[in-house]
Design an enzyme around this catalytic site. Structure first.
Site, mmCIF file in Angstrom:
data_model
loop_
_atom_site.group_PDB
_atom_site.id
_atom_site.type_symbol
_atom_site.label_atom_id
_atom_site.label_comp_id
_atom_site.label_asym_id
_atom_site.label_seq_id
_atom_site.Cartn_x
_atom_site.Cartn_y
_atom_site.Cartn_z
ATOM 1 N N GLU A 79 -1.523 -1.802 -6.249
ATOM 2 C CA GLU A 79 -3.008 -0.696 -6.517
ATOM 3 C C GLU A 79 -2.564 0.062 -7.832
ATOM 4 O O GLU A 79 -1.708 0.652 -7.837
ATOM 5 C CB GLU A 79 -3.250 -0.015 -5.296
ATOM 6 C CG GLU A 79 -4.896 0.158 -5.303
ATOM 7 C CD GLU A 79 -5.247 0.709 -3.971
ATOM 8 O OE1 GLU A 79 -6.279 0.681 -3.528
ATOM 9 O OE2 GLU A 79 -4.170 1.361 -3.132
ATOM 10 N N ASP A 82 0.841 -1.261 0.149
ATOM 11 C CA ASP A 82 -0.057 0.090 0.020
ATOM 12 C C ASP A 82 0.815 1.222 0.073
ATOM 13 O O ASP A 82 1.694 1.519 0.977
ATOM 14 C CB ASP A 82 -1.022 -0.048 1.106
ATOM 15 C CG ASP A 82 -1.912 1.025 1.376
ATOM 16 O OD1 ASP A 82 -2.557 1.553 0.401
ATOM 17 O OD2 ASP A 82 -1.741 2.156 2.157
ATOM 18 N N ASP A 114 -3.036 1.480 7.208
ATOM 19 C CA ASP A 114 -2.049 0.814 6.006
ATOM 20 C C ASP A 114 -1.731 -0.565 5.916
ATOM 21 O O ASP A 114 -1.803 -1.153 4.858
ATOM 22 C CB ASP A 114 -0.659 1.725 6.137
ATOM 23 C CG ASP A 114 -1.011 3.247 5.844
ATOM 24 O OD1 ASP A 114 -1.939 3.741 5.213
ATOM 25 O OD2 ASP A 114 -0.217 4.027 6.737
#
Length: 425
Positions: free
Chosen positions: A273, A189, A355
């Site tokens: 992502e 992340d 996170d």
């Protein structure tokens, strides 16, 4: 372990003599002039006649320009960089017609980076010495690392950055061996306070190089603002500012290389992502720190390194609510403002670090996509549905990153685009 043949560029710094510098600067100017003339010719042809000009036509125009009195100086430099400039313009138009880039822009003498590309017919590489066409003497290159054995350079690109540093980039075709297979998998992340948060719980700190150099940069910029425009002192002050920016960029790139190399070496599968960094940069409050984190360059490095070394890179859809989903029970919370860094699930009552929880959910989503093999390419129509493509962390993203993927990269649409009040997850 298998080997993959790849095109790889090795970049070195060199120190030109005054004669070499004069010839290279002249070549840079001619390359820029030819590019702008060809762009103007193609633009006029379309505006006046609705006709597309091909590369062959611009090559014919280049021959005519060299024979004219006004542009006779184009014949004084090597013709290869000029032809390469026309090929680069053709690639720019191809990307524009394929809707992968904006319309090509004219090159500016002050804002554009000076560069010239030489193919095999325009340079000679022998016994560790590189000589360019119409450039006196071999270049004084600092060979910080050697080229691969038996590798023949295919193209050579000479550049000069804003800090007045000269570089030569030598492209070769070489074999890259895959890493030993491993069982490691990791989800990541991206963030600001921490550059990356891994699904293992590790947080990779963000060096924030621009913040560390902010005082020195502010002082140099104040000195630049006081100088008289057009004076030699202003040029010296501008060079000082440029060198600080170059030092920041070099340190940031070095850190990203070290981080991505470790992640690719230790893990067989890496899940990230799909962030639209370009649109996130429109957020004025966060644009500076986002740019300093350099997420786009981080992803680019992961893409080609995974392709080279036999790893799998999975990119999940940005619509997946990784931060708001409980990684323990899968429950989805209604609201989770950005300022909330820790939260408790209302169903299983497990307390999460925002996170780390997001990284674990990203990993689970990527592994699910890889296992089922369905929907491995996200739907690009999501960016045309009339609502902004907002990322769960930073609002303001509206278009999908359209950079081409390297081999070994899988793009996954794990979750469909949300609707209603949860579209900003």
């Amino acid at each position: 372990m298998g080997e993959t043949e790849v095109k790889r560029a090795f970049k070195y710094r060199f120190y030109p003599t005054e004669a070499q510098k004069k010839e290279l600067l002249r070549t840079f100017g001619c390359v820029r002039k030819v590019y702008n003339l060809a762009l103007d010719a193609r633009t006029r042809a379309w505006a006046q006649e609705q006709r597309r000009v091909t590369y062959n036509e611009t090559s014919t125009l280049l021959t005519a320009w060299k024979k004219s009195e006004e542009l006779a100086f184009l014949a004084q430099v090597s013709s290869v960089p000029l032809q390469q400039a026309l090929r680069h313009l053709q690639c720019a138009f191809t990307a524009f017609f394929n809707k992968r880039a904006k319309y090509p822009r004219f090159k500016s003498r002050k804002r554009s980076r000076g560069s010239a590309e030489y193919t095999k017919s325009a340079f000679k590489y022998r016994d560790g010495q590189l000589t360019l066409a119409k450039v006196p003497e071999p270049l004084n290159i600092v060979w910080s690392r050697s080229l691969p054995k038996c590798a023949e350079p295919s193209t050579v690109t000479v550049t000069r950055d804003s800090a007045d540093r000269w570089f030569v980039s030598i492209q070769v075709e070489t074999l890259v061996g895959s890493h030993e297979p491993t069982t490691g998998v990791v989800g990541m992340d991206a963030g600001i306070s921490s550059l990356l948060t891994l699904s293992t719980g590790e947080k990779i700190s963000n060096p924030k190089h621009s913040v560390r150099e902010s005082k020195r940069l502010e002082k140099a910029q104040r000195e630049l603002a006081r100088k008289v425009k057009g004076s030699n002192n202003r040029d010296k002050a501008r060079l000082k500012v440029a060198r600080i920016h170059a030092r920041i960029s070099d340190r940031r790139r070095d850190n990203l290389h070290k981080v991505t190399t470790r992640l690719v070496r230790d893990n067989q599968t890496v899940v990230i992502e799909d962030l639209s960094v370009c649109n996130m940069m429109k957020n004025r409050r966060l644009s500076r720190v986002i740019g300093d984190a350099s997420w786009a360059e981080l992803r680019s490095m992961l893409e080609y390194k995974c392709a080279w070394y036999g790893r799998e890179l999975i990119v999940i859809n940005r619509w997946f609510p990784s931060s708001k989903t409980c990684s323990n029970c899968g429950a989805l919370t209604d609201s989770l403002p950005l300022r909330v860094r820790e939260w408790s699930c209302g169903v299983c009552e497990v307390r999460h670090d925002r996170d780390i929880n997001a990284a674990r959910n990203i990993l689970a989503a990527g592994l699910a996509v890889s296992a089922c093999g369905a929907g491995v390419r996200p739907q690009r129509e999501t960016s045309r549905m009339g609502r902004p493509a907002v990322n769960q962390e930073l609002p303001g993203a509206s278009q999908e990153d359209s950079r081409p993927l390297g081999r070994g990269v899988v793009k996954g649409a794990f979750a469909p685009p949300p609707t209603g009040p949860r579209a900003g997850c």
